[in-house]
Design an enzyme around this catalytic site. Structure first.
Site, short mmCIF file in Angstrom:
data_model
loop_
_atom_site.label_atom_id
_atom_site.label_comp_id
_atom_site.label_asym_id
_atom_site.label_seq_id
_atom_site.Cartn_x
_atom_site.Cartn_y
_atom_site.Cartn_z
N GLY A 82 -29.53 65.69 12.20
CA GLY A 82 -28.75 64.47 12.29
C GLY A 82 -29.53 63.29 11.76
O GLY A 82 -30.72 63.38 11.46
N TYR A 87 -39.11 58.71 6.58
CA TYR A 87 -40.32 59.03 5.82
C TYR A 87 -41.30 59.76 6.71
O TYR A 87 -41.50 59.39 7.87
CB TYR A 87 -40.96 57.75 5.28
CG TYR A 87 -42.34 57.96 4.68
CD1 TYR A 87 -42.50 58.65 3.48
CD2 TYR A 87 -43.48 57.48 5.32
CE1 TYR A 87 -43.77 58.86 2.94
CE2 TYR A 87 -44.75 57.68 4.78
CZ TYR A 87 -44.88 58.37 3.60
OH TYR A 87 -46.13 58.58 3.07
N LEU A 158 -36.43 60.15 15.48
CA LEU A 158 -36.09 61.51 15.84
C LEU A 158 -34.80 61.94 15.14
O LEU A 158 -33.95 61.13 14.84
CB LEU A 158 -35.99 61.70 17.35
CG LEU A 158 -34.93 60.92 18.12
CD1 LEU A 158 -33.67 61.77 18.28
CD2 LEU A 158 -35.46 60.54 19.49
N GLY A 171 -37.05 67.46 15.15
CA GLY A 171 -37.75 66.89 16.29
C GLY A 171 -38.05 65.42 16.16
O GLY A 171 -37.16 64.62 15.83
N VAL A 172 -39.32 65.04 16.37
CA VAL A 172 -39.70 63.64 16.55
C VAL A 172 -40.95 63.34 15.75
O VAL A 172 -41.82 64.20 15.58
CB VAL A 172 -39.91 63.34 18.06
CG1 VAL A 172 -41.04 64.19 18.64
CG2 VAL A 172 -40.16 61.86 18.29
N CYS A 189 -33.71 54.86 8.54
CA CYS A 189 -32.59 55.26 9.40
C CYS A 189 -31.31 54.52 9.04
O CYS A 189 -30.40 54.37 9.88
CB CYS A 189 -32.95 55.05 10.87
SG CYS A 189 -34.44 55.96 11.35
#
Length: 224
Positions: A82, A87, A158, A171-172, A189
């Site tokens: 998602g 970067y 994330l 993940g993060v 984002c």
């Protein structure tokens, strides 16, 4: 999954395994995450993969490619997570969460929002251990600096994939000591002009390996 496996108490599940993958090209990690998830069985241990990527821009499923303003010869890779564009690069903690959510919430629907909030809280708790205040922003996944000269700057991102089976990957990422210039070559984002920052800029001079393990253990605390 058998009924016995569906009703096992999450309290009896082992902690996710921490897997150190070192410096690895993004595409290698991406392919490996999908292969791992394809091959999972009800007995496959959950894992957290710690990795550091060479410079790369990645696009989420709904990302607008126009948010990559000037890639400067950095690869741009379409993913199945998602979120928008982000970067990854040297000096950044990246942890991929390969978990079976249904195993941890037996006979229940997937608590994806709760899962995201748990990841975000693990980042906030990690920053707090270094005397940095992080916060969420409504409608903007990730963690932002809560006070000081860099208030509102993004320090962690994330993006997740949750399959119908309840198995997760992606993940993060947490910025530790990076060249932040590539963030100015995108709308991070999807937000034009969004400032990004790392821990070093905020006065924290810690080894990447230390912060990697600190965040991994905070994630385990949340999902154990």
């Amino acid at each position: 999954m058998s009924s016995a496996q569906q009703t096992i108490s999450p309290d009896l599940l082992p902690s996710p395994q921490i897997i150190q993958r070192g410096v690895e090209p993004y595409q290698v990690s991406f392919d490996a995450m999908r292969a791992f998830t394809d091959a999972r069985s009800p007995d496959t241990p959950d894992q957290l993969w710690i990795v550091e990527h060479p410079p790369v821009f990645t696009l989420g499923l709904g990302a607008d490619p126009s948010h990559v303003l000037a890639p400067h010869q950095i690869p741009v890779i379409q993913t199945d997570r998602g979120g928008e564009v982000t970067y990854h690069g040297p000096g950044q903690v990246v942890i991929y969460l390969l978990l079976d959510l249904r195993r941890r919430r037996p006979a229940a629907r997937l608590f994806v929002r709760e899962f995201v909030q748990g990841i975000e809280q693990a980042v906030i708790d990690t920053l707090a251990a270094y005397n940095l205040a992080g916060e969420r922003k409504a409608g903007a996944p990730g963690i932002y600096i809560a006070d000081g000269a860099w208030q509102g700057a993004k320090i962690a991102a994330l993006g997740l994939k949750v399959r119908g089976s309840g198995c997760t990957y992606h993940g993060v990422s947490l910025n530790v000591a990076m060249d932040l210039a590539p963030f100015t070559w995108i709308n991070p984002c999807g937000y034009e002009g969004l400032a990004t920052v790392d821990m070093k800029t905020l006065g924290v001079d810690s080894a990447l390996s230390e912060v990697q393990l600190a965040l991994a253990h905070k994630l385990i605390d949340r999902f154990n």
